[in-house]
Design a protein around this motif. Structure first.
Motif, PDB file in Angstrom:
ATOM      1  N   MET A  52       0.833  -1.200   0.000  1.00 34.67           N
ATOM      2  CA  MET A  52       0.000   0.000   0.000  1.00 34.67           C
ATOM      3  C   MET A  52       0.870   1.255   0.000  1.00 34.67           C
ATOM      4  SD  MET A  52      -2.801   1.489   2.674  1.00 34.67           S
ATOM      5  CE  MET A  52      -3.822   0.077   2.683  1.00 34.67           C
ATOM      6  N   VAL A  53       1.912   1.271   0.800  1.00 35.34           N
ATOM      7  CA  VAL A  53       2.810   2.426   0.845  1.00 35.34           C
ATOM      8  C   VAL A  53       3.476   2.621  -0.514  1.00 35.34           C
ATOM      9  CG1 VAL A  53       4.934   3.319   1.876  1.00 35.34           C
ATOM     10  CG2 VAL A  53       3.174   2.309   3.329  1.00 35.34           C
ATOM     11  N   ALA A  54       3.926   1.538  -1.130  1.00 28.87           N
ATOM     12  CA  ALA A  54       4.547   1.631  -2.453  1.00 28.87           C
ATOM     13  C   ALA A  54       3.554   2.169  -3.481  1.00 28.87           C
ATOM     14  CB  ALA A  54       5.071   0.265  -2.886  1.00 28.87           C
ATOM     15  N   SER A  55       2.319   1.724  -3.417  1.00 30.21           N
ATOM     16  CA  SER A  55       1.290   2.209  -4.336  1.00 30.21           C
ATOM     17  C   SER A  55       1.043   3.702  -4.147  1.00 30.21           C
ATOM     18  CB  SER A  55      -0.004   1.429  -4.127  1.00 30.21           C
ATOM     19  OG  SER A  55      -1.037   1.952  -4.909  1.00 30.21           O
ATOM     20  N   VAL A  56       1.001   4.143  -2.918  1.00 31.02           N
ATOM     21  CA  VAL A  56       0.796   5.568  -2.635  1.00 31.02           C
ATOM     22  C   VAL A  56       1.959   6.384  -3.187  1.00 31.02           C
ATOM     23  CG1 VAL A  56       0.712   7.270  -0.769  1.00 31.02           C
ATOM     24  CG2 VAL A  56      -0.696   5.218  -0.637  1.00 31.02           C
ATOM     25  N   VAL A  57       3.178   5.913  -2.992  1.00 29.88           N
ATOM     26  CA  VAL A  57       4.356   6.639  -3.480  1.00 29.88           C
ATOM     27  C   VAL A  57       4.337   6.719  -5.007  1.00 29.88           C
ATOM     28  CG1 VAL A  57       6.880   6.531  -3.681  1.00 29.88           C
ATOM     29  CG2 VAL A  57       5.779   6.162  -1.466  1.00 29.88           C
ATOM     30  N   VAL A  58       4.032   5.600  -5.668  1.00 33.54           N
ATOM     31  CA  VAL A  58       3.988   5.600  -7.138  1.00 33.54           C
ATOM     32  C   VAL A  58       2.909   6.553  -7.631  1.00 33.54           C
ATOM     33  CG1 VAL A  58       3.448   4.173  -9.154  1.00 33.54           C
ATOM     34  CG2 VAL A  58       4.990   3.317  -7.400  1.00 33.54           C
ATOM     35  N   ASN A  59       1.723   6.525  -7.025  1.00 38.89           N
ATOM     36  CA  ASN A  59       0.652   7.434  -7.442  1.00 38.89           C
ATOM     37  C   ASN A  59       1.020   8.891  -7.173  1.00 38.89           C
ATOM     38  OD1 ASN A  59      -1.822   6.040  -8.529  1.00 38.89           O
ATOM     39  ND2 ASN A  59      -1.364   4.778  -6.741  1.00 38.89           N
ATOM     40  N   TYR A  60       1.716   9.149  -6.090  1.00 45.74           N
ATOM     41  CA  TYR A  60       2.173  10.505  -5.796  1.00 45.74           C
ATOM     42  C   TYR A  60       3.142  10.988  -6.876  1.00 45.74           C
ATOM     43  CZ  TYR A  60       4.320  14.412  -3.309  1.00 45.74           C
ATOM     44  OH  TYR A  60       4.790  15.639  -2.969  1.00 45.74           O
ATOM     45  N   LEU A  61       4.055  10.112  -7.283  1.00 41.88           N
ATOM     46  CA  LEU A  61       5.006  10.476  -8.332  1.00 41.88           C
ATOM     47  C   LEU A  61       4.296  10.715  -9.663  1.00 41.88           C
ATOM     48  CD1 LEU A  61       7.937   8.052  -7.451  1.00 41.88           C
ATOM     49  CD2 LEU A  61       7.788  10.520  -7.013  1.00 41.88           C
ATOM     50  N   PHE A  62       3.292   9.897  -9.978  1.00 39.06           N
ATOM     51  CA  PHE A  62       2.511  10.142 -11.189  1.00 39.06           C
ATOM     52  C   PHE A  62       1.785  11.490 -11.102  1.00 39.06           C
ATOM     53  CE2 PHE A  62       2.324   5.420 -12.166  1.00 39.06           C
ATOM     54  CZ  PHE A  62       3.056   5.523 -13.334  1.00 39.06           C
ATOM     55  N   ALA A  63       1.255  11.815  -9.938  1.00 38.74           N
ATOM     56  CA  ALA A  63       0.556  13.093  -9.774  1.00 38.74           C
ATOM     57  C   ALA A  63       1.501  14.267  -9.979  1.00 38.74           C
ATOM     58  CB  ALA A  63      -0.085  13.162  -8.391  1.00 38.74           C
ATOM     59  N   GLY A  65       4.156  14.165 -11.865  1.00 39.33           N
ATOM     60  CA  GLY A  65       4.404  14.188 -13.304  1.00 39.33           C
ATOM     61  C   GLY A  65       3.265  14.821 -14.074  1.00 39.33           C
ATOM     62  N   ILE A  66       2.036  14.544 -13.667  1.00 36.82           N
ATOM     63  CA  ILE A  66       0.869  15.126 -14.341  1.00 36.82           C
ATOM     64  C   ILE A  66       0.820  16.634 -14.124  1.00 36.82           C
ATOM     65  CG2 ILE A  66      -1.661  15.223 -14.312  1.00 36.82           C
ATOM     66  CD1 ILE A  66      -1.589  12.169 -13.728  1.00 36.82           C
ATOM     67  N   SER A  67       1.142  17.079 -12.924  1.00 40.19           N
ATOM     68  CA  SER A  67       1.024  18.508 -12.626  1.00 40.19           C
ATOM     69  C   SER A  67       2.187  19.330 -13.174  1.00 40.19           C
ATOM     70  CB  SER A  67       0.905  18.726 -11.122  1.00 40.19           C
ATOM     71  OG  SER A  67       2.111  18.382 -10.477  1.00 40.19           O
ATOM     72  N   LYS A  68       3.368  18.752 -13.338  1.00 36.52           N
ATOM     73  CA  LYS A  68       4.541  19.514 -13.749  1.00 36.52           C
ATOM     74  C   LYS A  68       4.792  19.491 -15.257  1.00 36.52           C
ATOM     75  CE  LYS A  68       6.164  20.295  -9.542  1.00 36.52           C
ATOM     76  NZ  LYS A  68       6.475  21.429  -8.868  1.00 36.52           N
ATOM     77  N   ASP A  69       4.622  18.345 -15.871  1.00 35.21           N
ATOM     78  CA  ASP A  69       5.010  18.184 -17.266  1.00 35.21           C
ATOM     79  C   ASP A  69       3.869  18.585 -18.190  1.00 35.21           C
ATOM     80  OD1 ASP A  69       6.126  17.512 -19.642  1.00 35.21           O
ATOM     81  OD2 ASP A  69       6.588  15.448 -19.128  1.00 35.21           O
ATOM     82  N   GLY A  70       4.061  19.607 -18.986  1.00 38.05           N
ATOM     83  CA  GLY A  70       3.012  20.097 -19.861  1.00 38.05           C
ATOM     84  C   GLY A  70       2.737  19.220 -21.062  1.00 38.05           C
ATOM     85  N   LYS A  71       3.776  18.588 -21.618  1.00 40.42           N
ATOM     86  CA  LYS A  71       3.619  17.835 -22.855  1.00 40.42           C
ATOM     87  C   LYS A  71       3.132  16.400 -22.631  1.00 40.42           C
ATOM     88  CE  LYS A  71       7.842  18.764 -24.039  1.00 40.42           C
ATOM     89  NZ  LYS A  71       9.124  18.772 -24.750  1.00 40.42           N
ATOM     90  N   HIS A  72       3.465  15.828 -21.508  1.00 32.00           N
ATOM     91  CA  HIS A  72       3.207  14.408 -21.309  1.00 32.00           C
ATOM     92  C   HIS A  72       2.166  14.108 -20.234  1.00 32.00           C
ATOM     93  CE1 HIS A  72       7.332  14.663 -23.003  1.00 32.00           C
ATOM     94  NE2 HIS A  72       6.811  13.772 -23.825  1.00 32.00           N
ATOM     95  N   LYS A  73       1.261  15.039 -19.980  1.00 32.47           N
ATOM     96  CA  LYS A  73       0.256  14.838 -18.938  1.00 32.47           C
ATOM     97  C   LYS A  73      -0.602  13.611 -19.200  1.00 32.47           C
ATOM     98  CE  LYS A  73      -0.262  19.528 -17.349  1.00 32.47           C
ATOM     99  NZ  LYS A  73      -1.164  20.529 -16.843  1.00 32.47           N
ATOM    100  N   LYS A  74      -1.056  13.455 -20.431  1.00 31.27           N
ATOM    101  CA  LYS A  74      -1.920  12.314 -20.763  1.00 31.27           C
ATOM    102  C   LYS A  74      -1.163  10.998 -20.641  1.00 31.27           C
ATOM    103  CE  LYS A  74      -5.236  14.736 -23.616  1.00 31.27           C
ATOM    104  NZ  LYS A  74      -5.862  14.857 -24.925  1.00 31.27           N
ATOM    105  N   LEU A  75       0.103  11.009 -20.994  1.00 37.00           N
ATOM    106  CA  LEU A  75       0.902   9.796 -20.883  1.00 37.00           C
ATOM    107  C   LEU A  75       1.057   9.380 -19.420  1.00 37.00           C
ATOM    108  CD1 LEU A  75       2.537   7.741 -22.513  1.00 37.00           C
ATOM    109  CD2 LEU A  75       4.534   9.203 -22.157  1.00 37.00           C
ATOM    110  N   PHE A  76       1.346  10.344 -18.546  1.00 34.17           N
ATOM    111  CA  PHE A  76       1.423  10.050 -17.119  1.00 34.17           C
ATOM    112  C   PHE A  76       0.085   9.522 -16.606  1.00 34.17           C
ATOM    113  CE2 PHE A  76       5.203  12.893 -16.914  1.00 34.17           C
ATOM    114  CZ  PHE A  76       6.051  12.032 -16.224  1.00 34.17           C
TER     115      PHE A  76
END
Length: 94
Positions: A52-63, A65-76
């Motif tokens: 569960m902790v690993a899943s939360v960390v991975v989802n946090y990293l995806f979030a 990526g979605i919020s910072k990267d303008g070109k690859h939001k859909k890919l994240f």
């Protein structure tokens, strides 16, 4: 522990609620809730808390990526959805 069980209703819930109410710092309140959630989950199946902790960390990293990267939001977003569906598939259906 089930939400309707006596230990949850008469011990766990009141302790968490009182701790959360006494603390005024929002960050510390969130830490209390996260720790309480992990303890609640560990009470039922302690071996999967790290998953569960690993899943939360991975989802946090995806979030991030979605919020910072303008070109690859859909890919994240696609990778995030695929990751979460795979987690559900592995742990629910195997």
């Amino acid at each position: 522990m089930v939400f309707s069980s006596a230990p949850f209703l008469f011990f766990f819930l009141p302790v968490v609620w009182i701790l959360h109410s006494l603390v005024k710092n929002r960050t510390l309140q969130n830490v209390i809730l996260v720790v309480a959630s992990l303890l609640f989950y560990a009470y039922g199946e302690p071996s999967f808390v790290l998953v569960m902790v690993a899943s939360v960390v991975v989802n946090y990293l995806f979030a991030i990526g979605i919020s910072k990267d303008g070109k690859h939001k859909k890919l994240f977003l696609v990778f995030c959805v695929v990751f979460n569906m795979a987690m559900i598939g592995v742990f629910k259906y195997t």
